[in-house]
Design an enzyme around this catalytic site. Sequence first.
Site, PDB file in Angstrom:
ATOM      1  N   ASP A  26       6.614  -2.871  -7.455  1.00  0.00           N
ATOM      2  CA  ASP A  26       7.330  -3.303  -6.264  1.00  0.00           C
ATOM      3  C   ASP A  26       8.318  -2.181  -6.007  1.00  0.00           C
ATOM      4  OD1 ASP A  26       9.320  -4.281  -4.520  1.00  0.00           O
ATOM      5  OD2 ASP A  26       8.650  -6.309  -4.940  1.00  0.00           O
ATOM      6  N   HIS A  27       8.040  -1.365  -4.999  1.00  0.00           N
ATOM      7  CA  HIS A  27       8.813  -0.107  -4.903  1.00  0.00           C
ATOM      8  C   HIS A  27      10.294  -0.373  -4.622  1.00  0.00           C
ATOM      9  CE1 HIS A  27       8.234  -0.440  -0.542  1.00  0.00           C
ATOM     10  NE2 HIS A  27       9.197   0.460  -0.397  1.00  0.00           N
ATOM     11  N   HIS A  72       9.343  -7.873  -2.080  1.00  0.00           N
ATOM     12  CA  HIS A  72      10.636  -7.195  -1.980  1.00  0.00           C
ATOM     13  C   HIS A  72      11.820  -8.162  -1.873  1.00  0.00           C
ATOM     14  CE1 HIS A  72       7.869  -4.012  -1.542  1.00  0.00           C
ATOM     15  NE2 HIS A  72       7.756  -4.027  -0.238  1.00  0.00           N
TER      16      HIS A  72
HETATM   17  C1  BG6 Z   1       5.898  -2.052   2.200  1.00  0.00           C
HETATM   18  C2  BG6 Z   1       5.317  -2.873   3.304  1.00  0.00           C
HETATM   19  O1  BG6 Z   1       5.726  -2.696   0.973  1.00  0.00           O
HETATM   20  O2  BG6 Z   1       7.279  -1.860   2.426  1.00  0.00           O
HETATM   21  C3  BG6 Z   1       5.564  -2.225   4.649  1.00  0.00           C
HETATM   22  O3  BG6 Z   1       3.921  -3.020   3.113  1.00  0.00           O
HETATM   23  C4  BG6 Z   1       7.024  -1.913   4.833  1.00  0.00           C
HETATM   24  O4  BG6 Z   1       5.102  -3.053   5.704  1.00  0.00           O
HETATM   25  C5  BG6 Z   1       7.580  -1.168   3.619  1.00  0.00           C
HETATM   26  O5  BG6 Z   1       7.191  -1.141   5.992  1.00  0.00           O
HETATM   27  C6  BG6 Z   1       9.085  -1.007   3.697  1.00  0.00           C
HETATM   28  O6  BG6 Z   1       9.517  -0.157   2.687  1.00  0.00           O
HETATM   29  P1  BG6 Z   1      10.837   0.703   2.832  1.00  0.00           P
HETATM   30  O7  BG6 Z   1      10.992   1.366   1.510  1.00  0.00           O
HETATM   31  O8  BG6 Z   1      10.616   1.627   3.975  1.00  0.00           O
HETATM   32  O9  BG6 Z   1      11.927  -0.289   3.132  1.00  0.00           O
END
Ligand code: BG6
Length: 483
Positions: free
Chosen positions: A174-175, A237
């Site tokens: 989960d980045h 997230h």
């Molecule tokens: C991803 C989603 O996990 O996270 C995307 O699939 C989203 O739809 C993105 O745009 C958002 O990541 P960040 O790091 O740009 O907030």
Amino acid sequence: MSGAKEGAILVVFGATGDLTHRKLIPAVAELRRAGLLKGALEIVGYARQDLDDASFRDLLRQTVEGDGTDDVIASTCYVRGDFRDAAGYEQLAKRLQEIERGGSYAGRLYYLAAPPSFYTDIFRGIGAAGLAKEEGGFRRIVVEKPFGGDLATAQELNAELHEVFDEKQVFRIDHYLGKETVQNILVLRFANGIFEPLWNRRYIDHVQITVAESLGVEHRGRYYEEAGALRDMMQNHLLQLMTLIAMEPPVAFEADAVRNEKVKVLRAIRLPAPHEVPRLTVRGQYGKGEIGGERVPGYRQEPDVAPDSNRETFAALKLHVENWRWADVPFYLRTGKRLQQRASEISVQFQRAPQRLFPREARLKPNVLRLRIQPDEGITLSVGAKVPGMKIELRDVEMEFDYDSFGQRGTEAYERLLHDALIGDSTLFTRKDEVEAAWQVVDAIERGWQQEESGPEIYPAGSWGPESADELLHHDGRRWHLR
Ligand code: BG6
């Protein structure tokens, strides 16, 4: 014998996709530059496209951007193979053995960057070729999101995965957990003595979590038609952010100690019955509108989206964590695409002083601790203060911490996560029970939505989402801080 083996091999399944050139190669280059990679890191791309080492590198050179990436690309190689075909995995096994004969490697990290519909095939392929056995080094697997599409499919996926790998070999991404500001939630809460005594239902009125994006679905219409905001963002997230805010102090800063506490939060979230879902949730879909002076189409006009699609691009939830710390404290979560601005923030709103001493004190805002996750990363605490002068006049002021004050660049999420997977630290990865508990929450909401006759509420692109999302809080005498 030589000392500990230091290098590693990164095998990327689905190496010709976006993730390799957008995130992985730049992350490796940056880790190398920062001296965080011990020994060599060989990258082996595996995909169906008919390429060889040279043409794979050419493809990467055309798409990868960033300093130091040329050297990384120069050391990649490619194995062509189908995800369903045993011959490809045999080929891969041979290639890996060749590489290992030529150097000193502590192990292999398999990275699933392929479409999720192939995950099971890849687990099986790896298993059947004997590539998961920890003989002569570690074997770990990084699995990208989405991990399943509901509880049942996530459980099936976990079962398939565990036919081949032990949980300790598995790193579910989960980045958001790799973001500096997100890791700082634990530091703020548990390295400072002043918050913990206040961090409960006696002093906290409610919590808001907003992850707002100004972009639309872009070229991902096909995926998004399946996923929607609830699966794409909430399940992972936002619920992860919520666990970090709501968890008990872990007994140690170690993977299982931290994750034990996080999973308890997810399990304590009250699952709404279908008839309660309309009262506790809002779903919306962006219509056409204007963002930053530019006219943008509505979701239904995006490529690969059905012209009558009812897929939500916005979701707002009111959740309750049923435990001693949080009973009766609402957590409002909200995420959407094509909102007014890109901004992610957690606000912890404290209760007001129990007694009013000063004239017009009621006009002060309540104390709010705002954790700005991105962009403009920082922390703000709003307090009431006396305006200088003879009169007792009060005003809201802000105590501010800005990440820029460190004067140094933070680590990108993928750098942190790739690094941690290579050293075998799974603190910032979601465990099997965690991912399943999160799906349980999402499934309960989805069941309610399926019974609703109306579809999502259309909101103009460039707004803050459907009006009902504001009403969700107004109804409780509250309002969104970020707007
Ligand atoms: C991803 C989603 O996990 O996270 C995307 O699939 C989203 O739809 C993105 O745009 C958002 O990541 P960040 O790091 O740009 O907030």
